[in-house]
Design an enzyme around this catalytic site. Structure first.
Site, mmCIF file in Angstrom:
data_model
loop_
_atom_site.group_PDB
_atom_site.id
_atom_site.type_symbol
_atom_site.label_atom_id
_atom_site.label_comp_id
_atom_site.label_asym_id
_atom_site.label_seq_id
_atom_site.Cartn_x
_atom_site.Cartn_y
_atom_site.Cartn_z
ATOM 1 N N SER A 95 0.813 -1.218 0.000
ATOM 2 C CA SER A 95 0.000 0.000 0.000
ATOM 3 C C SER A 95 0.846 1.268 0.000
ATOM 4 C CB SER A 95 -0.928 0.009 1.219
ATOM 5 O OG SER A 95 -0.182 -0.051 2.424
ATOM 6 N N ASP A 248 -2.241 6.371 11.613
ATOM 7 C CA ASP A 248 -1.916 4.979 11.924
ATOM 8 C C ASP A 248 -0.415 4.759 12.129
ATOM 9 O OD1 ASP A 248 -0.922 5.184 9.358
ATOM 10 O OD2 ASP A 248 -2.260 3.691 8.476
ATOM 11 N N HIS A 251 1.202 4.749 7.212
ATOM 12 C CA HIS A 251 1.047 5.313 5.880
ATOM 13 C C HIS A 251 1.439 6.790 5.858
ATOM 14 C CE1 HIS A 251 -1.567 1.705 5.755
ATOM 15 N NE2 HIS A 251 -1.087 1.634 4.526
#
Length: 293
Positions: A95, A248, A251
């Site tokens: 990601s 988080d 990211h």
């Protein structure tokens, strides 16, 4: 609709934050009968090896529980993109790599697109998932091969807590070996994992650091370089520089991607330089002395 079309699929996919939906969809057919068919049974999640040690080095397709078909569709679209060609730098990863298409899009367009880059990141991917993609069409016998492959993967293995840093690096090694077989002329830039967790004492921060130390040893292989930009994201006390990471602590924000792009670019540009021609061998004239007595 083309005259020879037999099926019409209506789908919606949204990447990034927010919600989206299809509402009040109507289909009108003139002069033909239309049968509405619901999708078949959802595919089952692929099984991982029973022996945990083998998980990072085993090729297995990915799977999103809430969108079980999506991962395979993503993979197929990326295979088609690779087949189109027109790129010299291929970004592979999870990601954090896919995020160049959303949160990091501005930095990608401004800094990395001019290098003729293409993005093949897929959220949630482990080393085994990426290995499966490489064994099932992605960059397989790519012609022309990308000049540089930028690779950053392994965080999702570490994050699960199942595998040690040594085991995850074994998975990374398997991915690099596959790349060296599929695109032997490509320079491979292995990018170390960025710091995770807000504190130095975070277990995942420590494991990522261990991973990077071991991953750096891949530089011993031909056509493989290692870059560890993580220190640029930290203050001297080990805390994150402000505004680079999302809530988080994994990211990146748009600001974080901008810094990441600036750190990657010099290394990529160096690898894009054409190899210097080998020097002509120097011929030395030797005087032969008397033989024997």
């Amino acid at each position: 609709m083309p005259e020879n079309a037999s099926k019409l699929a209506i789908a919606l996919y949204v990447e990034g934050q927010g919600k989206a939906w299809l509402d009040d969809v109507k289909l009108k057919a003139e002069g033909i009968k239309v049968a509405v068919v619901k999708p078949g049974a959802e595919p089952k999640a692929p099984g991982a090896p029973a022996e945990v040690k083998k998980v990072p080095v085993t090729a297995v397709p990915g799977y999103f529980p809430d969108r079980p078909r999506a991962w395979k569709l993503f993979h197929e679209s990326q295979v088609r993109r690779a087949e189109e060609g027109g790129f010299e730098v291929a970004f592979l990863g999870d990601s954090l790599t896919q995020g160049w298409t959303t949160t990091g899009r501005e930095a990608w367009q401004k800094i990395l697109v001019p290098l003729k880059s293409a993005n093949f990141g897929l959220g949630g991917d482990t080393t085994g998932n990426l290995l499966w993609r490489l064994e099932n069409g992605l960059l397989e016998d790519q012609d022309p091969a990308p000049k540089v492959v930028v690779l950053m993967v392994g965080l999702n293995n570490l994050w699960s807590g199942q595998n040690s840093s040594e085991e995850v690096v074994a998975g990374l090694r398997a991915v690099v070996e596959k790349l060296r077989s599929s695109v032997p002329s490509s320079q491979i830039l292995v990018v170390g994992l960025l710091p995770v967790g807000a504190e130095l004492t975070d277990i995942n921060r420590q494991r990522a650091t261990e991973f990077n130390v071991l991953a750096a040893q891949l530089e011993e292989w031909n056509n493989v370089s290692f870059l560890n930009p993580g220190v640029k994201f930290l203050r001297r006390d080990g805390k994150f520089l402000e505004g680079l990471f999302q809530a988080d602590n994994i990211h990146l924000t748009a600001k974080g991607y901008d810094l990441f792009a600036k750190e990657l670019t010099p290394a990529v540009m160096e690898l894009l330089k054409p190899a210097e021609p080998a020097a002509e061998p120097v011929k030395v004239k030797q005087e032969l002395g008397p033989v024997g007595r």
